[in-house]
Motif scaffolding. Structure first.
Motif, short mmCIF file in Angstrom:
data_model
loop_
_atom_site.label_atom_id
_atom_site.label_comp_id
_atom_site.label_asym_id
_atom_site.label_seq_id
_atom_site.Cartn_x
_atom_site.Cartn_y
_atom_site.Cartn_z
N ARG A 12 20.16 2.10 -43.17
CA ARG A 12 20.04 1.55 -44.52
C ARG A 12 18.57 1.28 -44.80
N LYS A 13 18.19 1.43 -46.04
CA LYS A 13 16.80 1.28 -46.44
C LYS A 13 16.33 -0.15 -46.20
N HIS A 14 15.17 -0.29 -45.57
CA HIS A 14 14.57 -1.61 -45.32
C HIS A 14 13.58 -1.95 -46.44
N ASP A 15 12.72 -0.99 -46.74
CA ASP A 15 11.76 -1.13 -47.84
C ASP A 15 11.48 0.27 -48.39
N SER A 16 10.42 0.45 -49.11
CA SER A 16 10.16 1.75 -49.75
C SER A 16 9.86 2.86 -48.75
N LYS A 17 9.51 2.53 -47.53
CA LYS A 17 9.14 3.55 -46.55
C LYS A 17 9.99 3.57 -45.29
N ARG A 60 13.93 0.27 -36.25
CA ARG A 60 13.44 0.46 -37.60
C ARG A 60 12.39 1.55 -37.56
N GLY A 61 12.39 2.42 -38.57
CA GLY A 61 11.39 3.47 -38.61
C GLY A 61 11.38 4.19 -39.94
N TRP A 62 10.44 5.11 -40.07
CA TRP A 62 10.26 5.82 -41.34
C TRP A 62 10.67 7.29 -41.27
N GLY A 63 10.80 7.85 -40.07
CA GLY A 63 11.10 9.28 -39.98
C GLY A 63 12.24 9.57 -39.03
N THR A 64 12.82 10.75 -39.20
CA THR A 64 13.90 11.17 -38.32
C THR A 64 13.36 12.04 -37.19
N PHE A 65 14.10 12.11 -36.10
CA PHE A 65 13.69 12.86 -34.92
C PHE A 65 14.89 13.01 -34.01
N GLU A 66 14.76 13.82 -32.97
CA GLU A 66 15.83 14.01 -32.00
C GLU A 66 15.74 12.94 -30.92
N PHE A 87 19.07 9.74 -41.94
CA PHE A 87 19.02 8.65 -42.91
C PHE A 87 19.75 9.01 -44.20
N ASP A 88 20.37 10.19 -44.28
CA ASP A 88 21.00 10.67 -45.52
C ASP A 88 22.29 9.96 -45.88
N ALA A 89 22.95 9.33 -44.93
CA ALA A 89 24.22 8.65 -45.17
C ALA A 89 24.21 7.32 -44.41
N PRO A 90 25.03 6.37 -44.83
CA PRO A 90 25.03 5.07 -44.14
C PRO A 90 25.57 5.13 -42.71
N ASP A 91 26.42 6.14 -42.41
CA ASP A 91 26.99 6.26 -41.06
C ASP A 91 27.38 7.72 -40.82
#
Length: 125
Positions: A12-17, A60-66, A87-91
């Motif tokens: 879920r989004k924490h802030d704008s980034k 918490r983070g800003w990017g996706t990875f494996e 990050f595209d869906a809540p679960d």
């Protein structure tokens, strides 16, 4: 679900980034001894370990990875797999089948035919 694990993450989004996210291993976790994950090397604590349920790793983070995942079974052996953080869906999640030999309980082996077993054989029971 007795013979499956569910590997996934919530986000879920924490802030704008940035996003608050949690990687999890759920389902038939009674067969799991330890879960070790390896995050992107930019994380301060890139290797994380859980030795009992719930097998969850919040971050918490800003990017996706494996994410590399090692699941150690209570009966021995390790399953190595990975998960692409999303990050595209809540679960989001995937199903992982537990190997059948790990599901066998004591006394579940097929019966031995006494006629096919020599009398002088040491069965090491």
């Amino acid at each position: 679900m007795e013979d499956q694990l569910i590997i996934g993450n919530t986000a879920r989004k924490h802030d704008s980034k940035r996003y608050n996210w949690k990687l999890y291993v759920r389902g038939a976790t009674q067969h799991v001894d330890t879960v070790v994950i390896t995050l992107h090397p930019t994380f301060k604590q890139a290797v994380r370990k859980a030795t009992e349920p719930p097998f969850e790793f919040p971050s918490r983070g800003w990017g996706t990875f494996e994410i590399d995942i090692a699941i150690k079974w209570k009966k021995g052996g390790v399953l190595y797999t990975s998960w692409n953080l999303q990050f595209d869906a809540p679960d989001v999640s995937k199903v992982v089948e537990i190997p059948p030999h790990l599901l066998a309980t004591q006394g579940s082996a097929p019966p031995v035919d006494p006629a096919s077993t020599p009398a002088d054989t040491d069965l090491n029971l």
